[in-house]
Write an enzyme that holds these catalytic residues in place. Sequence first.
Site, mmCIF file in Angstrom:
data_model
loop_
_atom_site.group_PDB
_atom_site.id
_atom_site.type_symbol
_atom_site.label_atom_id
_atom_site.label_comp_id
_atom_site.label_asym_id
_atom_site.label_seq_id
_atom_site.Cartn_x
_atom_site.Cartn_y
_atom_site.Cartn_z
ATOM 1 N N THR A 40 1.030 6.954 -0.625
ATOM 2 C CA THR A 40 0.937 8.036 -1.623
ATOM 3 C C THR A 40 1.765 9.250 -1.255
ATOM 4 O O THR A 40 2.366 9.887 -2.125
ATOM 5 C CB THR A 40 -0.547 8.448 -1.785
ATOM 6 O OG1 THR A 40 -1.255 7.346 -2.327
ATOM 7 C CG2 THR A 40 -0.707 9.633 -2.719
ATOM 8 N N SER A 81 0.564 0.597 0.853
ATOM 9 C CA SER A 81 0.066 -0.041 2.075
ATOM 10 C C SER A 81 -0.835 -1.239 1.800
ATOM 11 O O SER A 81 -1.145 -2.005 2.713
ATOM 12 C CB SER A 81 -0.636 0.972 2.978
ATOM 13 O OG SER A 81 -1.924 1.264 2.501
ATOM 14 N N SER A 82 -1.224 -1.443 0.545
ATOM 15 C CA SER A 82 -1.949 -2.673 0.205
ATOM 16 C C SER A 82 -1.067 -3.895 0.462
ATOM 17 O O SER A 82 -1.573 -5.009 0.594
ATOM 18 C CB SER A 82 -2.336 -2.682 -1.274
ATOM 19 O OG SER A 82 -2.936 -1.473 -1.609
ATOM 20 N N CYS A 86 -22.931 -1.846 8.869
ATOM 21 C CA CYS A 86 -23.224 -0.425 9.076
ATOM 22 C C CYS A 86 -22.034 0.191 9.789
ATOM 23 O O CYS A 86 -21.658 -0.269 10.868
ATOM 24 C CB CYS A 86 -24.438 -0.243 9.973
ATOM 25 S SG CYS A 86 -25.906 -1.005 9.348
#
Length: 335
Positions: free
Chosen positions: A12, A58-59, A272
């Site tokens: 971005t 970056s995907s 978690c």
Amino acid sequence: MKNILIIYTGGTIGMINSDNGYVPKEGYMEEALKSIPSLYKKGMPNFDLYEMNPLLDSSNMTVNEWNKIAKLIYDKYDNYDGFVILHGTDTMAYTASALSFMLENLSKPVILTGSQIPLFELRSDGSDNLITSLLIASDDKIHEVCLYFGGSLMRGNRTTKYSSDGLIAFLSPNYPLLAEAGITIKYNLKALEPKPTDKLRLQLLENIPIGVIKVFPGIQFSLFESIMTDRLKGIVIETFGNGNIPGDGNALLPIIKKAFSNGTVVAVCSQCPQGTVRLGTYETSSALKNAGAVSGYDITTEAAVAKLYYLFSCGYDKDKIKLEMEKDLRGEISA
Ligand code: ASP
């Protein structure tokens, strides 16, 4: 004066709007940097810009791009005091983790950063992230791969992307911040990796077939049986809490046993973000241990994936990989 290499990979920070949404644009970053006066003020380091080709959202990052970035740092290592990698936020934590394993005995700072708002847009967080990263990359205290974002310097392999739209986009849930950038940059000296005495070593990665399964209530493990072939080298299981999986009445354990007999390394992480896996604390995790899975302790899924790529690329056998998965190699798990 310090010399820093900025490696621009896409993301971005350097994107412009197109008919199909934001895309990176060749040559844009060079112009954008010229328009940020603070970059040329007293106190800033010298820098060169290296633009990767092609620039990526970056995907689209793969092991091939990780190899290109790591090789570039390795080749230019003696010419620069530090490295700043401009990268998309979506997979920045994966790239930071991978580079931490690939660059062993790193004695110079490698700082990944980017932004949530493109440099050319109002309220962009890009120039602050870049300027502070350049200052950190000029500091002799750092001997590791870090991620700087939104005022926090974090160990790269401890990070996870936490927000898709906030300007504090990353967390380091299981390791303290390495520095906080307020009016001054305050380093947490006792949290930093010590300077290595050995020479930098580069390990390139191979595109090893690995997988990730996230457990959920009602998961029908039999659906995953077809991927558990001897082609699958490693799998990360994101379990509940301390390493727990649904017990009776489902087919996970036979499948894990199948993976085990096929020679697949099964590594256990937790869903978690904060805390550690402790196999055997509950009955629902003992079975995983008995089936031959290894604990990732408090490793992030991002670092576990990168570590599997790394250990297999080192050419180790399964037993050695299992041992190394449970060891702290680059500060990615708490001892
Ligand atoms: N899709 C973008 C990327 O990861 C998102 C960002 O940079 O914030 O390249």
